[in-house]
Each structure stands twice: as C-alpha cells, then as structure tokens.
Design an enzyme around this catalytic site. Structure first.
Site, PDB file in Angstrom:
ATOM      1  CG  ASN A  14      -2.213  -0.758   0.969  1.00  0.00           C
ATOM      2  OD1 ASN A  14      -3.093  -0.312   0.236  1.00  0.00           O
ATOM      3  ND2 ASN A  14      -2.289  -1.956   1.546  1.00  0.00           N
ATOM      4  CG  LEU A  87      -2.907   1.740  20.501  1.00  0.00           C
ATOM      5  CD1 LEU A  87      -4.088   1.392  19.592  1.00  0.00           C
ATOM      6  CD2 LEU A  87      -3.204   1.288  21.920  1.00  0.00           C
ATOM      7  CG  HIS A 104      -9.231  -2.898   9.918  1.00  0.00           C
ATOM      8  ND1 HIS A 104      -8.238  -3.339  10.763  1.00  0.00           N
ATOM      9  CD2 HIS A 104     -10.187  -3.850   9.945  1.00  0.00           C
ATOM     10  CE1 HIS A 104      -8.597  -4.501  11.281  1.00  0.00           C
ATOM     11  NE2 HIS A 104      -9.778  -4.829  10.803  1.00  0.00           N
ATOM     12  CG  ASP A 145      -8.585  -1.824  13.944  1.00  0.00           C
ATOM     13  OD1 ASP A 145      -7.764  -1.199  13.260  1.00  0.00           O
ATOM     14  OD2 ASP A 145      -8.412  -2.993  14.322  1.00  0.00           O
ATOM     15  CD  GLU A 174      -5.890  -3.102   2.165  1.00  0.00           C
ATOM     16  OE1 GLU A 174      -6.293  -3.086   3.337  1.00  0.00           O
ATOM     17  OE2 GLU A 174      -4.782  -3.569   1.842  1.00  0.00           O
TER      18      GLU A 174
HETATM   19  C1  GAR Z   1      -3.197  -4.213   4.555  1.00  0.00           C
HETATM   20  O1  GAR Z   1      -4.121  -5.163   4.104  1.00  0.00           O
HETATM   21  C2  GAR Z   1      -3.812  -3.354   5.652  1.00  0.00           C
HETATM   22  O2  GAR Z   1      -5.185  -3.165   5.491  1.00  0.00           O
HETATM   23  C3  GAR Z   1      -3.537  -4.187   6.871  1.00  0.00           C
HETATM   24  O3  GAR Z   1      -2.222  -4.654   6.684  1.00  0.00           O
HETATM   25  C4  GAR Z   1      -2.037  -4.906   5.281  1.00  0.00           C
HETATM   26  C5  GAR Z   1      -0.698  -4.335   4.890  1.00  0.00           C
HETATM   27  O4  GAR Z   1      -0.393  -4.722   3.576  1.00  0.00           O
HETATM   28  N1  GAR Z   1      -3.664  -3.412   8.086  1.00  0.00           N
HETATM   29  C6  GAR Z   1      -4.148  -3.911   9.209  1.00  0.00           C
HETATM   30  O5  GAR Z   1      -4.470  -5.074   9.336  1.00  0.00           O
HETATM   31  C7  GAR Z   1      -4.282  -2.895  10.343  1.00  0.00           C
HETATM   32  N2  GAR Z   1      -5.102  -3.406  11.397  1.00  0.00           N
HETATM   33  P1  GAR Z   1       0.817  -4.047   2.797  1.00  0.00           P
HETATM   34  O6  GAR Z   1       2.010  -4.046   3.761  1.00  0.00           O
HETATM   35  O7  GAR Z   1       1.051  -4.923   1.610  1.00  0.00           O
HETATM   36  O8  GAR Z   1       0.418  -2.658   2.434  1.00  0.00           O
END
Ligand code: GAR
Length: 188
Positions: A14, A87, A104, A145, A174
């Site tokens: 992301n 957090l 999230h 969250d 996302e």
């Molecule tokens: C994403 O899916 C994000 O929504 C999640 O971690 C992943 C990171 O993916 N976040 C959470 O679970 C927060 N509670 P990435 O490192 O490939 O961007």
C-alpha cells in the site's frame, strides 16, 4: 504542496502504491516513510523512490518525542497508516488531530481490535463464512480500529473461498481506493 507521511510495519505494498500515485502530483507528495521494523520490505520500496525512511524502536515511539519532531521537521500535513501494527500513542494523536488515518482490511466494526490485522482478519472472516468483506479507512484515535469511518467498500466472498484469496481481493480494493481517499482528504 501537501505533505504525506506513511507508517508501515512490513511488506508495504500500500505504501508503494500511494508513493507511485502521487509521484507526478504537483499538489501532494509522500515526503517520509516511518517504520518500527528494520527488516520491513517497505524500506526498500521507499528507497526506490528516494523517499527518506525513519526506523524507530518501541521506546522511541512511546516515550520520546523524536517521531513527532520528525513529522514537524518534514512539515507533514497527513499521517497515513498503511499496514502499521502498533497502537499510536496519544501524544502523537493530539499533535495531529484528525490528520492521522488508517486502513483496515475488513468492514469495521466487524473484525477489528487488538490482534485483528493482516491474515488474522481474513482467517476470521473465512471461519465465520461471511458472504462479504471489505476495507475501512478511518481516522485514528487512542484505540485499535475505532476512529470515525471515512470510507468503506466491499467485495463478495464465494462459498469455501480461502483466506489467501480473500486477502488478494482485499489488497486490490485497497490499492484502488486508498490513494483516491487520501487525495480527497487533502483537498477538503
Ligand atoms: C493491509 O491489508 C492493511 O489493510 C492491513 O495490513 C495490510 C498491509 O499490507 N492493516 C491492518 O491489518 C491494520 N489493522 P501491505 O504491507 O502490503 O500494504
């Protein structure tokens, strides 16, 4: 020029997607990537684009003010949590009121809270035989969250679909939506 800082703890797909989205934008730019994990893949992803990276430990994050000082030095307007697993302490939230957002990988308030991150979320969604899941982008407050929701969108889940398949669909969602929502926040 509006300046964005991204916090990420691991892979950083992301983060990279957001960096790329704003690369040729005259109004908004990712200025800084911050991580609690010295081995996180997000570090290499940021360096590819010459974005400075700050690595901090637990003590520095919770007990010292160096992270906020860095955000101030870089004149950050919006803090984006993209796969950041700690957090956020209240002194940082108070320094950036309604200017910290998180993504999230589920439809909050379902499947949120402590321990609900990454693959754990998709496993829980699959175990519960949900027919849909999705993403939530929300303001960050002192709880996991829990802040006001800015955006949600969903996907359908087929019967017997694996957590990995759900995770892949969620990542696509996302990548499609997070930069666009960030851009809208920066315009408002
Ligand atoms: C994403 O899916 C994000 O929504 C999640 O971690 C992943 C990171 O993916 N976040 C959470 O679970 C927060 N509670 P990435 O490192 O490939 O961007």
């Amino acid at each position: 020029m509006k300046r964005i800082a991204i916090f990420a703890s691991g892979n950083g797909s992301n983060a990279e997607n957001i960096i790329k989205y704003f690369l040729n934008d005259a109004n908004n730019r990712v200025e800084l990537v911050l991580t609690n994990n010295a081995n996180a893949k997000v570090i290499q992803r940021a360096k590819k684009f010459d974005i400075p990276v700050m690595i901090f430990n637990r003590d520095e994050f919770y007990s010292k003010e160096i992270v906020v000082k860095k955000l101030v030095t870089y004149k950050i307007d919006l803090v984006v949590l993209a796969g950041f697993m700690w957090l956020v302490p209240s002194y940082i939230i108070k320094s950036y009121p309604r200017r910290i957002i998180n993504i999230h990988p589920a439809l909050l308030p379902k499947y949120g809270g402590k321990g609900m991150y990454g693959e754990h979320v998709h496993q829980a969604v699959s175990n519960a035989k949900e027919k849909e899941s999705g993403i939530t982008i929300h303001y960050v407050n002192e709880k996991y969250d829990d802040g006001d929701i800015l955006f949600q969108t969903s996907i359908c889940i087929e019967e017997g679909e694996s957590p990995i398949s759900i995770a892949n669909k969620i990542h696509v969602l996302e990548h499609e939506n997070f930069p666009v929502v960030i851009e809208k926040i920066l315009q408002s």
